[in-house]
Design a protein around this motif. Sequence first.
Motif, PDB file in Angstrom:
ATOM      1  N   ILE A  86      38.569  35.410  42.954  1.00  0.00           N
ATOM      2  CA  ILE A  86      39.588  34.894  43.857  1.00  0.00           C
ATOM      3  C   ILE A  86      39.913  35.986  44.870  1.00  0.00           C
ATOM      4  CG2 ILE A  86      41.464  35.560  42.282  1.00  0.00           C
ATOM      5  CD1 ILE A  86      42.966  33.024  43.400  1.00  0.00           C
ATOM      6  N   ASP A  87      39.980  35.589  46.122  1.00  0.00           N
ATOM      7  CA  ASP A  87      40.311  36.531  47.186  1.00  0.00           C
ATOM      8  C   ASP A  87      41.517  36.017  47.947  1.00  0.00           C
ATOM      9  OD1 ASP A  87      38.128  38.133  46.590  1.00  0.00           O
ATOM     10  OD2 ASP A  87      36.823  37.133  48.024  1.00  0.00           O
ATOM     11  N   ILE A 104      40.037  38.554  40.112  1.00  0.00           N
ATOM     12  CA  ILE A 104      39.359  37.654  39.189  1.00  0.00           C
ATOM     13  C   ILE A 104      40.392  36.728  38.567  1.00  0.00           C
ATOM     14  CG2 ILE A 104      37.351  39.110  38.719  1.00  0.00           C
ATOM     15  CD1 ILE A 104      38.774  40.127  36.189  1.00  0.00           C
ATOM     16  N   LEU A 105      39.908  35.592  38.100  1.00  0.00           N
ATOM     17  CA  LEU A 105      40.786  34.535  37.596  1.00  0.00           C
ATOM     18  C   LEU A 105      40.214  34.001  36.298  1.00  0.00           C
ATOM     19  CD1 LEU A 105      43.008  32.222  38.780  1.00  0.00           C
ATOM     20  CD2 LEU A 105      40.901  30.942  38.845  1.00  0.00           C
ATOM     21  N   GLU A 106      41.076  33.758  35.339  1.00  0.00           N
ATOM     22  CA  GLU A 106      40.682  33.108  34.090  1.00  0.00           C
ATOM     23  C   GLU A 106      41.547  31.870  33.915  1.00  0.00           C
ATOM     24  OE1 GLU A 106      40.541  33.897  29.266  1.00  0.00           O
ATOM     25  OE2 GLU A 106      41.251  35.468  30.592  1.00  0.00           O
ATOM     26  N   ILE A 107      40.903  30.742  33.676  1.00  0.00           N
ATOM     27  CA  ILE A 107      41.631  29.494  33.425  1.00  0.00           C
ATOM     28  C   ILE A 107      41.891  29.409  31.928  1.00  0.00           C
ATOM     29  CG2 ILE A 107      41.561  26.981  33.569  1.00  0.00           C
ATOM     30  CD1 ILE A 107      39.514  27.408  35.921  1.00  0.00           C
ATOM     31  N   GLU A 120      44.627  48.184  44.928  1.00  0.00           N
ATOM     32  CA  GLU A 120      44.266  49.475  45.498  1.00  0.00           C
ATOM     33  C   GLU A 120      42.807  49.790  45.224  1.00  0.00           C
ATOM     34  OE1 GLU A 120      46.938  52.507  44.209  1.00  0.00           O
ATOM     35  OE2 GLU A 120      48.689  51.301  44.659  1.00  0.00           O
ATOM     36  N   GLY A 121      41.914  48.932  45.662  1.00  0.00           N
ATOM     37  CA  GLY A 121      40.512  49.236  45.461  1.00  0.00           C
ATOM     38  C   GLY A 121      39.661  48.005  45.275  1.00  0.00           C
ATOM     39  N   PRO A 122      38.558  48.191  44.573  1.00  0.00           N
ATOM     40  CA  PRO A 122      37.587  47.103  44.434  1.00  0.00           C
ATOM     41  C   PRO A 122      38.084  45.997  43.496  1.00  0.00           C
ATOM     42  CG  PRO A 122      36.912  48.972  43.107  1.00  0.00           C
ATOM     43  CD  PRO A 122      38.133  49.402  43.881  1.00  0.00           C
TER      44      PRO A 122
END
Length: 139
Positions: A86-87, A104-107, A120-122
């Motif tokens: 997710i962005d 990232i996303l978890e359902i 603050e980063g990748p």
Amino acid sequence: MKKIILLFIITLSLTSFKNTSETDFNIVGKWEGQDNNEVGYLTFQKDSYAYFEINGQIIGGKEFEIKGKKGSMTYEVDFTAKPIQIDLIINIIGEKETHKLQGILEIITNDEIKVSLGFEGPRPTNFDTDESLTFKRVE
């Protein structure tokens, strides 16, 4: 002929079962999360805009102001990536570059998700960070 009919019946019965997948999930809505006893909301709109709401202050959406500059915030979700990516994309008017909060996303269920954003980063690779929050759908 009987084998063809039997094969047809088996095929129909297999396709009649609905398997809920990540692509059936609808992220649109208002989600409530809690961090250090502070309640905040993350809202995903149908028109791909997103915004945070903390202590009545809204950051994001179609139009918002931060440090005297106007901007907007949209979102993109890639359900094919593992984990789901997710962005949150922030566009500041007058700036050529966009700013991305990669996450990232978890359902967990249709009404509960876990999100980890790389403030603050990748992009994070797991949910074992302080930036991971669980959200419950409230609308």
